[in-house]
Design an enzyme around this catalytic site. Structure first.
Site, PDB file in Angstrom:
ATOM      1  N   LYS A  64       0.833  -1.209   0.000  1.00  0.00           N
ATOM      2  CA  LYS A  64       0.000   0.000   0.000  1.00  0.00           C
ATOM      3  C   LYS A  64       0.869   1.261   0.000  1.00  0.00           C
ATOM      4  CE  LYS A  64      -3.938   1.878   2.674  1.00  0.00           C
ATOM      5  NZ  LYS A  64      -4.821   1.660   3.839  1.00  0.00           N
ATOM      6  N   SER A 139      -9.700   1.443   2.802  1.00  0.00           N
ATOM      7  CA  SER A 139      -8.882   2.252   1.941  1.00  0.00           C
ATOM      8  C   SER A 139      -7.752   1.491   1.240  1.00  0.00           C
ATOM      9  CB  SER A 139      -8.261   3.393   2.775  1.00  0.00           C
ATOM     10  OG  SER A 139      -7.388   2.865   3.761  1.00  0.00           O
ATOM     11  N   SER A 163      -9.848  -0.817   7.009  1.00  0.00           N
ATOM     12  CA  SER A 163      -9.289  -0.683   5.658  1.00  0.00           C
ATOM     13  C   SER A 163      -8.600  -1.907   5.074  1.00  0.00           C
ATOM     14  CB  SER A 163      -8.327   0.491   5.617  1.00  0.00           C
ATOM     15  OG  SER A 163      -9.080   1.668   5.508  1.00  0.00           O
TER      16      SER A 163
HETATM   17  N1  GLN Z   1     -13.026   3.967   6.258  1.00  0.00           N
HETATM   18  C1  GLN Z   1     -12.433   4.359   7.503  1.00  0.00           C
HETATM   19  C2  GLN Z   1     -12.016   5.804   7.417  1.00  0.00           C
HETATM   20  O1  GLN Z   1     -12.312   6.408   6.445  1.00  0.00           O
HETATM   21  C3  GLN Z   1     -11.270   3.489   7.806  1.00  0.00           C
HETATM   22  C4  GLN Z   1     -10.030   3.844   7.099  1.00  0.00           C
HETATM   23  C5  GLN Z   1      -8.893   2.947   7.440  1.00  0.00           C
HETATM   24  O2  GLN Z   1      -9.053   1.925   8.096  1.00  0.00           O
HETATM   25  N2  GLN Z   1      -7.718   3.371   7.026  1.00  0.00           N
HETATM   26  O3  GLN Z   1     -11.411   6.330   8.293  1.00  0.00           O
END
Ligand code: GLN
Length: 447
Positions: A64, A139, A163
């Site tokens: 990532k 994400s 994410s």
């Molecule tokens: N969707 C969640 C957020 O927007 C989690 C993001 C993540 O785990 N990096 O914060």
């Protein structure tokens, strides 16, 4: 057995065919230099021949874009860090390299990990390889998609509120969020430092365990990192006996997803003699409201270094709307006049949720809690959904981040041809048990 060179070549061909062309998955933001990769693959094959190779020899791994890999672009899929080349390896990367894993490239993601759909990337959304018109989840979109599309064996993602598990669920792959502090965060560009955790994606539970085994453990460069129990990879293959499965006392509104997961639990219970127990986690309904103030404040504070002087551009001038929303929100909540009221209130609820989980695992003695990973099916790329709906994707994943325990998403089946994930949560540092239970369910096969 295929050699590392053959394996790499096969993936590079597939990426050329379908990442920017063909299906246009857009899982990668950058690939390693092909010549160098092939040379490294040759060296790994040589080590295999001499029986000197590490645990990950032969495996091709994607990373990532918020994890530093020396010489590659840790852009966080943002214009802010568009030209930022990592000058060092994150600890997880050093560990992977030491065990002869080969890093093929850097994957697309929601900008600075803010999102659940992959659509906030400044470099275009990533597609769901299993349903091309739909979001892959986020994400860690590109990491899940690259495993799902057959572009690599494994990938690394980060999970602050879901994410890793969320895109694993939508893309039909396995994704593990390890116990908070069990994997070093040194070299991870943070979203919310009290919640972030790096973890693996793979096509199956075994490979996921293998990658976790390599990256976990105490690291002098991350003072809160801790050693966890030794992982016995052979044991992961055995079906654990006498398991007590906790199921939450409420149902999600998408009955199709709930029924699919309920049936899976029922099936495991019949096949393996696992007991099922209904449990109640108080305040779990407050998870989203608790998570966002924490993330907003920590993200705001973490991004103060992106002022345009040391790294890249000034974040306020270069980032997209979701990132700006969080910076503004975080700055507001942090204002002196509130004296930390909201942040501390959120910390209190976080603690309550942590205690509730602990009660379930220690007092009610459930070995794990099983639920759907995501309460709804993925939407169409570009479809407008409200901020609340977007945040709602993580309603069932965030609780484990707040509690700090470990959780995994494995494929459970499909609805209208769209993959649906099943989430298993275990107590802190119980990854061995978590992986064994996951492997047991995986063995039943999808239906
Ligand atoms: N969707 C969640 C957020 O927007 C989690 C993001 C993540 O785990 N990096 O914060």
């Amino acid at each position: 057995m295929t050699s590392t060179v053959e394996n790499l070549q096969r993936y590079l061909d597939e990426i050329k065919k379908n990442d920017k062309q063909g299906k246009k998955i857009n899982a990668f933001l950058q690939l390693g230099d092909e010549k160098k990769l092939l040379e490294e693959a040759r060296q790994i094959d040589e080590k295999i021949k001499q029986k000197k190779a590490g645990k990950l020899a032969g495996k091709i791994i994607a990373v990532k874009a918020n994890i530093n890999v020396k010489g590659l672009n840790a852009s966080c899929a943002s214009k802010t860090l568009e030209n930022y080349e990592a000058t060092y390896d994150a600890s997880v990367i050093s560990k992977i390299k030491k065990e002869d894993g080969l890093i093929i490239g850097i994957t697309n993601m929601d900008e600075f990990a803010c999102g659940s759909s992959g659509e906030t990337s400044a470099f275009g959304p990533c597609k769901n390889p299993q349903a091309l018109e739909l979001i892959p989840g986020g994400s860690s979109s590109g990491s899940a998609a690259s495993v799902s599309a057959g572009f690599c064996d494994m990938a690394l993602g980060s999970d602050t509120g879901g994410s890793i598990r969320n895109p694993a669920s939508h893309c039909g792959v396995v994704g593990l969020k390890p116990t908070y502090s069990s994997v070093s965060r040194y070299g991870l560009i943070d979203l919310g430092m009290s919640l972030d955790q790096i973890g693996p994606f793979a096509k199956n539970v075994y490979d996921c365990a293998l990658l976790f085994d390599v990256i976990k453990g105490k690291d002098a460069k991350d003072s809160i990192s801790q050693d966890s129990k030794k992982l016995d990879l052979k044991e992961v293959e055995k079906i654990p006996k006498g398991i007590k499965v906790g199921v939450l006392d409420f149902k999600i509104s998408d009955e199709r997803i709930q029924t699919l997961i309920d049936n899976k639990i029922e099936q495991a219970s019949k096949k393996y003699g696992w007991q099922i127990k209904k449990i109640k986690i108080d305040n779990i309904d407050l998870a989203i409201e608790t998570y966002y103030p924490l993330v907003y404040v920590e993200f705001f504070s973490g991004t103060r270094k992106f002022d345009g002087r040391r790294y890249g551009k000034r974040i306020e001038n270069s980032a997209g709307p979701e990132v700006i929303r969080r910076i503004l929100g975080g700055s507001e909540i942090s204002k002196a006049e509130y004296r930390g009221r909201y942040y501390h209130l959120a910390l209190k609820v976080k603690k309550l949720i942590e205690e509730e989980f602990s009660k379930a695992f220690k007092k009610e003695k459930v070995d794990c809690i099983i639920s759907p990973t995501v309460p709804r099916l993925p939407h169409k790329i570009g479809e407008t959904i409200s901020v609340e709906d977007m945040y709602g994707y993580d309603a069932l994943t965030i609780p484990s981040n707040l509690a700090g325990n470990c959780a995994i998403s494995i494929p459970a089946g499909k609805i209208n041809n769209i993959p649906v994930g099943l989430q298993i949560m275990c107590d802190k540092f119980q990854e061995q048990k978590l992986l064994e239970i996951a492997r047991g369910i995986e063995k039943m096969g999808e239906n």
